[in-house]
Motif scaffolding. Structure first.
Motif, short mmCIF file in Angstrom:
data_model
loop_
_atom_site.label_atom_id
_atom_site.label_comp_id
_atom_site.label_asym_id
_atom_site.label_seq_id
_atom_site.Cartn_x
_atom_site.Cartn_y
_atom_site.Cartn_z
N GLY A 1 0.80 -1.23 0.00
CA GLY A 1 0.00 0.00 0.00
C GLY A 1 0.83 1.27 0.00
N GLY A 2 2.13 1.15 -0.36
CA GLY A 2 3.02 2.32 -0.25
C GLY A 2 3.12 3.17 -1.50
N ALA A 3 2.35 2.80 -2.55
CA ALA A 3 2.53 3.48 -3.84
C ALA A 3 2.25 4.97 -3.77
N ASP A 4 1.43 5.37 -2.80
CA ASP A 4 1.11 6.79 -2.76
C ASP A 4 1.99 7.59 -1.82
N MET A 5 3.08 6.97 -1.41
CA MET A 5 4.01 7.69 -0.56
C MET A 5 4.48 8.94 -1.33
N PRO A 6 4.40 10.13 -0.70
CA PRO A 6 4.75 11.33 -1.44
C PRO A 6 6.23 11.36 -1.85
N ARG A 7 6.48 12.10 -2.90
CA ARG A 7 7.83 12.18 -3.45
C ARG A 7 8.85 12.64 -2.39
N SER A 8 8.41 13.58 -1.53
CA SER A 8 9.34 14.10 -0.52
C SER A 8 9.81 12.97 0.41
N ARG A 9 8.89 12.07 0.73
CA ARG A 9 9.22 10.95 1.61
C ARG A 9 10.18 9.99 0.90
N LEU A 10 9.93 9.79 -0.40
CA LEU A 10 10.81 8.90 -1.17
C LEU A 10 12.22 9.50 -1.27
N ASP A 11 12.27 10.83 -1.42
CA ASP A 11 13.58 11.49 -1.46
C ASP A 11 14.30 11.32 -0.13
N ALA A 12 13.53 11.44 0.94
CA ALA A 12 14.14 11.29 2.28
C ALA A 12 14.66 9.86 2.46
N LEU A 13 13.89 8.88 1.97
CA LEU A 13 14.34 7.48 2.07
C LEU A 13 15.62 7.27 1.26
N THR A 14 15.68 7.93 0.10
CA THR A 14 16.87 7.80 -0.74
C THR A 14 18.08 8.38 -0.01
N GLU A 15 17.89 9.54 0.61
CA GLU A 15 18.99 10.14 1.37
C GLU A 15 19.43 9.22 2.50
N ARG A 16 18.44 8.64 3.16
CA ARG A 16 18.73 7.72 4.28
C ARG A 16 19.55 6.54 3.75
N ALA A 17 19.14 5.98 2.61
CA ALA A 17 19.86 4.83 2.05
C ALA A 17 21.30 5.22 1.73
N LYS A 18 21.48 6.43 1.19
CA LYS A 18 22.84 6.87 0.87
C LYS A 18 23.66 7.03 2.14
#
Ligand code: ASP
Length: 579
Positions: free
Chosen positions: A322-339
């Protein structure tokens, strides 16, 4: 001094003359009648002092945390004033006499169960903090855990034996706390990082089954789940293998868990190999309370054109339902976290209807790869897939952490999920000089199937070491020990511990092993963490009577503090100021 304790009074006590002692939790002045809530370790009861009472003036004067002795009669509370939240809520004590045993300054913080009080202030006045109900509950729970585990060990014929605090260094991978010797100037004792070497000596000494509720000290950076000093249920068995240790330890921890959280644990603790834990959860202490498992999709992208995936040792993915609607800002934050955790990047894919995918990298995937990926991770319309590619160990640990960030419930929720993680590697990587580093400690027996590769491929060698995990916390570790000097020698030499150095540091143990050391194995359970989880606390300081702050200080006693020059002189020490 008292006939009853405040928290035990009930409706059946109505009509009884009682004397109770305790602290004033609250004082309320209601149109001439004074209400005092008197609290001790059992709870609190309401005391009523009426205007005609000879103690009325005294009652008028008292304030929070004054210490009182109250004589009076138990009576039912008037209709409409019964407090069903309070165990004593049906009754009150009509006071005949109020004696002030001691006065109190106004406490620096309210002693109710508010959570937002500054921790340093609480620790500075820990004796007041300890009067609060949560602290009372936690420390009683802790005593219960110790009692249950002791009883379980006694019932299994273990002998409780104390080992010394002033010892030579015991390697557990941390820095030692040291104590200077006055009599042997320039020499130091180490405080035990664990009773490890002594419990092994006890096995050579024929004790068969040993346990101890042991204090261990390690000079490591402090965290929510780590203090300089901590308590362990430490145990060791002779003529025993991994099975025997798991069985004995399971009995002790399950007994304690059952006592504190009845009906929440099963009789058998499930097991998982270290390899499986790393592959499925990206962690050697998997939190199995929730899904969000890691999937290996390396094969799906075997012949990919996508540069970021091509040539990666491993491609791992998780599916956020059910995560498809996660906002772009959250996805960017996850990307930063992964880095920040070591990944080069994070690929995210929103799954739309009819297996259509939405992602900045969608154009690089062909249909077979898309379908293969969605199948492999079990993704359906409305889900979000997160992918990390690169070194296997990195991909696992990064996604393992994202999994926790996204799904981990508070430690007190979702039940109690114990897990044995077995077959740990013998070494965890190499140091700067390329030498393997012990994953557990240097006395851990290699896995019998792998021992031949000890010198040729040490990093592939599994050990007979195992951890106990509860709700994603490492609760304890143990291993089958090396009891043969020849194997011990081989492990020491791989670790770069030369024979002379080994003799100097652990000669006493090696000597003991020359006199018929039996096969033996053991474990240690961290009690602070165990109690914290059972009590639903994320921070072990909440279940320790007098903990240190995160910076290792004790705001109550002022420790650590300088010692006077005389004492330094006596110890033959001089302080060199930090440049
Ligand atoms: N000495 C180990 C530790 O404290 C436990 C064990 O191997 O029994 O972690």
């Amino acid at each position: 001094m008292r006939t009853h304790r405040p928290g035990v009074l009930r409706a059946v006590d109505v009509g009884t003359t009682v004397t109770v002692c305790g602290w004033v939790a609250h004082r309320r002045d209601h149109g001439g009648v004074i209400f005092l809530d008197i609290r001790d370790a059992t709870g609190l009861v309401q005391v009523v002092v009426s205007p005609g009472s000879p103690s009325f003036d005294t009652a008028h004067r008292v304030r929070s945390e004054w210490v009182l002795q109250v004589e009076g009669t138990v009576r039912p509370r008037p209709e409409g004033t019964v407090n069903s939240e309070l165990p004593t809520g049906e009754v009150e004590v009509a006071a005949d006499l109020v004696v002030v045993l001691n006065e109190s300054e106004p406490p620096p913080f309210p002693l109710d169960d508010r959570r937002d009080i500054d921790e340093v202030l609480r620790l500075r006045h820990r004796y007041l903090d300890l009067r609060r109900e949560p602290m009372q509950d936690h420390l009683r729970a802790r005593a219960r855990v110790n009692r249950e585990m002791r009883a379980a060990m006694d019932a299994q014929d273990f002998v409780e034996i104390e080992t010394p605090m002033l010892i030579a260094s015991t390697p557990e991978g941390a820095r030692d706390f040291v104590v200077p010797s006055r009599l042997q100037r320039g020499s130091f004792y180490a405080l035990p990082q664990s009773p490890q070497l002594f419990k092994q000596l006890l096995m050579v000494g024929g004790f068969d089954r040993y346990y101890q509720i042991a204090r261990c000290l390690r000079d490591e950076d402090l965290r929510a789940d780590r203090q300089f000093e901590f308590m362990q249920l430490d145990l060791e068995l002779t003529f025993a293998d991994q099975e025997d240790v798991l069985e004995a330890t399971s009995r002790a921890v399950l007994a304690a868990a059952e006592a504190l959280r009845p009906g929440e644990v099963r009789d058998v603790i499930p097991r998982m190999t270290w390899h499986e834990a790393m592959e499925r959860y990206g962690s050697d202490k998997p939190d199995v309370r929730f899904g969000l498992e890691l999937h290996d999709v390396t094969e799906v992208f075997e012949s990919t054109e996508f540069r970021a995936f091509a040539g990666a040792e491993a491609i791992k993915a998780i599916c956020v339902k059910g995560g498809a609607d996660m906002p772009r800002s959250r996805l960017d934050a996850l990307t930063e976290r992964a880095k920040s955790l070591g990944a080069v990047g994070l690929v995210w894919i929103r799954v739309r209807e009819h297996q259509q995918i939405e992602s900045p990298v969608a154009k690089f995937f062909d249909e077979a790869e898309t379908i293969g990926l969605l199948d492999a991770v079990g993704a359906e319309t409305g889900d979000l897939v997160l992918i990390v590619a690169g070194k296997r160990s990195m991909a696992r640990s990064v996604l393992g952490q994202l999994r926790l960030d996204l799904g981990r419930p508070p430690v007190g929720e979702g039940g109690l999920h114990f897990l044995w993680v077995v077959d740990f590697p013998l070494f965890e990587g190499v140091d700067e000089s390329g030498r393997p580093i012990s994953a557990h400690h240097p006395f851990t027996m290699p896995h019998p199937d792998d021992i031949d590769r000890l010198e040729s491929d040490p990093l592939s060698v599994r050990s007979q070491a195992y951890d106990l995990v509860l709700n994603g916390w490492e609760l304890g570790s143990g291993s089958v020990r090396i009891h043969r000097p020849d194997i011990q020698q081989r492990v020491f030499s791989l670790l770069g511990i030369e024979p002379e150095a080994a003799q100097e540091r652990f000669g006493f143990l090696l000597d003991a092993f020359r006199f018929g050391a039996p096969p033996h194995a053991g474990f240690a359970v961290g009690i602070d963490r165990f109690v914290a989880i059972l009590e639903g606390e994320e921070n072990i300081r909440e279940v320790i009577a007098f903990p240190k702050t995160q910076s290792g200080t004790d705001p109550l006693t002022g420790a650590p503090s300088p010692i006077d020059p005389e004492q330094l002189k006596e110890l033959g020490l001089r302080i060199i100021e930090k440049p």
